[in-house]
Design a protein around this motif. Structure first.
Motif, PDB file in Angstrom:
ATOM      1  N   LEU A   7      11.515 -18.788  11.758  1.00  0.00           N
ATOM      2  CA  LEU A   7      10.337 -18.041  12.188  1.00  0.00           C
ATOM      3  C   LEU A   7       9.837 -17.269  11.100  1.00  0.00           C
ATOM      4  O   LEU A   7      10.356 -16.955  10.221  1.00  0.00           O
ATOM      5  CB  LEU A   7      10.781 -16.765  13.312  1.00  0.00           C
ATOM      6  CG  LEU A   7      10.027 -15.762  13.592  1.00  0.00           C
ATOM      7  CD1 LEU A   7       9.148 -16.471  14.563  1.00  0.00           C
ATOM      8  CD2 LEU A   7      10.641 -14.758  14.304  1.00  0.00           C
ATOM      9  N   GLY A   8       8.292 -17.299  10.941  1.00  0.00           N
ATOM     10  CA  GLY A   8       7.707 -16.490   9.962  1.00  0.00           C
ATOM     11  C   GLY A   8       6.923 -15.537  10.668  1.00  0.00           C
ATOM     12  O   GLY A   8       6.249 -15.799  11.738  1.00  0.00           O
ATOM     13  N   ILE A   9       6.746 -14.339  10.061  1.00  0.00           N
ATOM     14  CA  ILE A   9       5.954 -13.262  10.930  1.00  0.00           C
ATOM     15  C   ILE A   9       4.764 -12.792   9.667  1.00  0.00           C
ATOM     16  O   ILE A   9       5.261 -12.578   8.481  1.00  0.00           O
ATOM     17  CB  ILE A   9       6.900 -11.973  11.364  1.00  0.00           C
ATOM     18  CG1 ILE A   9       7.383 -12.436  12.392  1.00  0.00           C
ATOM     19  CG2 ILE A   9       5.707 -10.757  11.615  1.00  0.00           C
ATOM     20  CD1 ILE A   9       8.532 -11.448  12.902  1.00  0.00           C
ATOM     21  N   ASP A 176       1.537 -10.301  13.897  1.00  0.00           N
ATOM     22  CA  ASP A 176       1.593  -9.065  15.084  1.00  0.00           C
ATOM     23  C   ASP A 176       1.230  -7.721  14.078  1.00  0.00           C
ATOM     24  O   ASP A 176       1.301  -7.824  12.974  1.00  0.00           O
ATOM     25  CB  ASP A 176       2.784  -8.944  15.852  1.00  0.00           C
ATOM     26  CG  ASP A 176       2.561  -8.572  17.229  1.00  0.00           C
ATOM     27  OD1 ASP A 176       1.545  -7.871  17.192  1.00  0.00           O
ATOM     28  OD2 ASP A 176       3.086  -9.154  18.216  1.00  0.00           O
ATOM     29  N   LEU A 177       1.101  -6.628  14.735  1.00  0.00           N
ATOM     30  CA  LEU A 177       0.845  -5.492  14.305  1.00  0.00           C
ATOM     31  C   LEU A 177       2.020  -4.537  14.200  1.00  0.00           C
ATOM     32  O   LEU A 177       2.920  -4.659  15.095  1.00  0.00           O
ATOM     33  CB  LEU A 177      -0.045  -4.665  15.285  1.00  0.00           C
ATOM     34  CG  LEU A 177      -1.529  -5.516  15.532  1.00  0.00           C
ATOM     35  CD1 LEU A 177      -2.025  -4.797  16.625  1.00  0.00           C
ATOM     36  CD2 LEU A 177      -2.204  -5.808  14.381  1.00  0.00           C
ATOM     37  N   ASP A 190       8.277  -2.327  15.957  1.00  0.00           N
ATOM     38  CA  ASP A 190       8.132  -3.077  14.796  1.00  0.00           C
ATOM     39  C   ASP A 190       8.454  -4.629  14.995  1.00  0.00           C
ATOM     40  O   ASP A 190       9.560  -4.936  15.158  1.00  0.00           O
ATOM     41  CB  ASP A 190       8.982  -2.400  13.565  1.00  0.00           C
ATOM     42  CG  ASP A 190       8.466  -2.877  12.320  1.00  0.00           C
ATOM     43  OD1 ASP A 190       8.621  -4.176  12.078  1.00  0.00           O
ATOM     44  OD2 ASP A 190       8.175  -2.227  11.357  1.00  0.00           O
ATOM     45  N   PRO A 191       7.538  -5.622  14.798  1.00  0.00           N
ATOM     46  CA  PRO A 191       7.927  -6.960  14.908  1.00  0.00           C
ATOM     47  C   PRO A 191       9.176  -7.361  13.996  1.00  0.00           C
ATOM     48  O   PRO A 191       9.900  -8.215  14.516  1.00  0.00           O
ATOM     49  CB  PRO A 191       6.583  -7.644  14.531  1.00  0.00           C
ATOM     50  CG  PRO A 191       5.877  -6.925  14.827  1.00  0.00           C
ATOM     51  CD  PRO A 191       6.266  -5.449  14.193  1.00  0.00           C
ATOM     52  N   GLU A 206       5.785 -11.005   5.822  1.00  0.00           N
ATOM     53  CA  GLU A 206       4.876 -10.365   4.859  1.00  0.00           C
ATOM     54  C   GLU A 206       3.527  -9.741   5.368  1.00  0.00           C
ATOM     55  O   GLU A 206       3.051 -10.035   6.386  1.00  0.00           O
ATOM     56  CB  GLU A 206       4.549 -11.455   3.803  1.00  0.00           C
ATOM     57  CG  GLU A 206       3.701 -12.481   4.447  1.00  0.00           C
ATOM     58  CD  GLU A 206       3.382 -13.618   3.459  1.00  0.00           C
ATOM     59  OE1 GLU A 206       2.219 -14.470   3.547  1.00  0.00           O
ATOM     60  OE2 GLU A 206       4.314 -13.843   2.836  1.00  0.00           O
ATOM     61  N   PRO A 207       2.966  -8.858   4.602  1.00  0.00           N
ATOM     62  CA  PRO A 207       1.944  -8.089   5.113  1.00  0.00           C
ATOM     63  C   PRO A 207       0.599  -8.933   5.110  1.00  0.00           C
ATOM     64  O   PRO A 207       0.649  -9.897   4.243  1.00  0.00           O
ATOM     65  CB  PRO A 207       1.596  -6.802   4.322  1.00  0.00           C
ATOM     66  CG  PRO A 207       2.461  -7.186   3.236  1.00  0.00           C
ATOM     67  CD  PRO A 207       3.533  -8.250   3.407  1.00  0.00           C
ATOM     68  N   TRP A 208      -0.343  -8.686   5.904  1.00  0.00           N
ATOM     69  CA  TRP A 208      -1.711  -9.483   5.467  1.00  0.00           C
ATOM     70  C   TRP A 208      -2.782  -8.451   5.930  1.00  0.00           C
ATOM     71  O   TRP A 208      -2.649  -7.446   6.582  1.00  0.00           O
ATOM     72  CB  TRP A 208      -2.184 -10.566   6.605  1.00  0.00           C
ATOM     73  CG  TRP A 208      -1.657 -10.464   8.084  1.00  0.00           C
ATOM     74  CD1 TRP A 208      -0.167 -10.584   8.488  1.00  0.00           C
ATOM     75  CD2 TRP A 208      -2.434  -9.946   8.983  1.00  0.00           C
ATOM     76  NE1 TRP A 208      -0.229 -10.038  10.172  1.00  0.00           N
ATOM     77  CE2 TRP A 208      -1.576 -10.058  10.165  1.00  0.00           C
ATOM     78  CE3 TRP A 208      -3.735  -9.946   9.229  1.00  0.00           C
ATOM     79  CZ2 TRP A 208      -2.156  -9.722  11.531  1.00  0.00           C
ATOM     80  CZ3 TRP A 208      -4.292  -9.204  10.515  1.00  0.00           C
ATOM     81  CH2 TRP A 208      -3.511  -9.323  11.517  1.00  0.00           C
ATOM     82  N   ARG A 209      -4.037  -8.661   5.248  1.00  0.00           N
ATOM     83  CA  ARG A 209      -4.996  -7.617   5.637  1.00  0.00           C
ATOM     84  C   ARG A 209      -6.087  -8.484   6.279  1.00  0.00           C
ATOM     85  O   ARG A 209      -6.256  -9.536   6.451  1.00  0.00           O
ATOM     86  CB  ARG A 209      -5.824  -7.265   4.138  1.00  0.00           C
ATOM     87  CG  ARG A 209      -5.102  -6.481   3.269  1.00  0.00           C
ATOM     88  CD  ARG A 209      -5.950  -6.288   2.266  1.00  0.00           C
ATOM     89  NE  ARG A 209      -6.894  -5.352   2.502  1.00  0.00           N
ATOM     90  CZ  ARG A 209      -8.002  -5.185   1.660  1.00  0.00           C
ATOM     91  NH1 ARG A 209      -8.164  -5.640   0.503  1.00  0.00           N
ATOM     92  NH2 ARG A 209      -8.955  -4.293   2.073  1.00  0.00           N
ATOM     93  N   TRP A 210      -6.401  -7.535   7.681  1.00  0.00           N
ATOM     94  CA  TRP A 210      -7.214  -8.223   8.531  1.00  0.00           C
ATOM     95  C   TRP A 210      -8.217  -6.861   8.979  1.00  0.00           C
ATOM     96  O   TRP A 210      -8.140  -5.701   9.042  1.00  0.00           O
ATOM     97  CB  TRP A 210      -6.226  -8.249   9.888  1.00  0.00           C
ATOM     98  CG  TRP A 210      -6.968  -8.608  11.091  1.00  0.00           C
ATOM     99  CD1 TRP A 210      -7.623  -9.609  11.448  1.00  0.00           C
ATOM    100  CD2 TRP A 210      -7.032  -7.703  12.339  1.00  0.00           C
ATOM    101  NE1 TRP A 210      -8.210  -9.653  12.639  1.00  0.00           N
ATOM    102  CE2 TRP A 210      -7.827  -8.282  13.061  1.00  0.00           C
ATOM    103  CE3 TRP A 210      -6.617  -6.325  12.666  1.00  0.00           C
ATOM    104  CZ2 TRP A 210      -8.272  -7.868  14.539  1.00  0.00           C
ATOM    105  CZ3 TRP A 210      -7.130  -5.981  13.762  1.00  0.00           C
ATOM    106  CH2 TRP A 210      -7.605  -6.527  14.764  1.00  0.00           C
ATOM    107  N   PRO A 211      -9.554  -7.533   9.336  1.00  0.00           N
ATOM    108  CA  PRO A 211     -10.070  -8.861   9.286  1.00  0.00           C
ATOM    109  C   PRO A 211     -10.627  -9.650   8.167  1.00  0.00           C
ATOM    110  O   PRO A 211     -11.080 -10.643   8.310  1.00  0.00           O
ATOM    111  CB  PRO A 211     -10.955  -8.625  10.467  1.00  0.00           C
ATOM    112  CG  PRO A 211     -11.477  -7.305   9.921  1.00  0.00           C
ATOM    113  CD  PRO A 211     -10.455  -6.472   9.678  1.00  0.00           C
TER     114      PRO A 211
END
Length: 214
Positions: A7-9, A176-177, A190-191, A206-211
């Motif tokens: 699984l990756g998140i 997810d958030l 927390d996922p 890992e974090p990602w910037r959205w959108p």
């Protein structure tokens, strides 16, 4: 020995653009049902969230998924909503995709979007609960979920079912958030903590910037 399912998140770190807040609020005016939360107005959610706000996110996700699977690889998208990502995976990358959502209105919207898409490979769409998936063990090469897990009534049961329907060595990818990031979802679990208690092996978080970008 069979390889463990993995699984990756990716975890959201920024809120949606202010210009879309009014439309997102209408689309997210959800209600609690058995299995989770339905986000509300399927048509508004499709127009202003899936088509516009999440378009770049979906394109990046689809490209990543396509590099991980051969042509015709089997994908389950959990919480597919109006089906835009499933359509992209099927039509552009030739993957065998099933989109699943708890909300029958979302599935109706997804089927309509697929019917209007013209010729080419199409995903199929089914109403269902991630905590009780109606597929045999080892049905999919990859299970995908974007911005859905925080709506599940029982994330632990959902992850267990995802692990069951993955082939040995298969992958789950979840975006997810984290709590407190987006105003409409300030109190979500927390996922990373949810996944830590599951039977799936967490490969990367890992974090990602959205959108704006991943």
């Amino acid at each position: 020995m069979a390889r463990r399912r993995t699984l990756g998140i990716a975890l959201g770190t920024t809120a949606a653009a202010a210009v879309a807040v009014r439309h997102i609020r209408r689309g997210h005016a959800g209600r609690q049902v058995a299995g989770g939360i339905l986000v509300g107005d399927a048509a508004a959610y499709d127009r202003f969230v899936h088509r516009h706000l999440l378009g770049s996110l979906f394109r990046g996700i689809a490209a990543d998924v396509a590099t991980a699977l051969p042509l015709g690889g089997r994908v389950l998208e959990v919480g597919c909503g109006p089906g835009r990502l499933s359509l992209l995976l099927a039509r552009r990358y030739g993957l065998d995709v099933i989109g699943l959502d708890l909300d029958s209105a979302m599935i109706a919207r997804a089927r309509g979007n697929a019917a209007r898409a013209g010729d080419g490979r199409r995903p199929s769409f089914v109403v269902g609960d991630v905590a009780s998936l109606g597929f045999p063990d080892g049905s999919f090469d990859l299970v995908l979920s974007t911005l859905s897990m925080h709506h599940w009534a029982d994330p632990g049961a959902g992850l267990a079912e995802i692990g069951r329907v993955l082939q040995p060595g298969g992958r789950a990818l979840i975006w997810d958030l984290r709590p407190g990031i987006v105003p409409f979802h300030a109190h979500v679990p927390d996922p990373a903590e949810v996944v830590g208690g599951s039977a799936l092996r967490l490969v990367r978080s890992e974090p990602w910037r959205w959108p704006w970008r991943l």
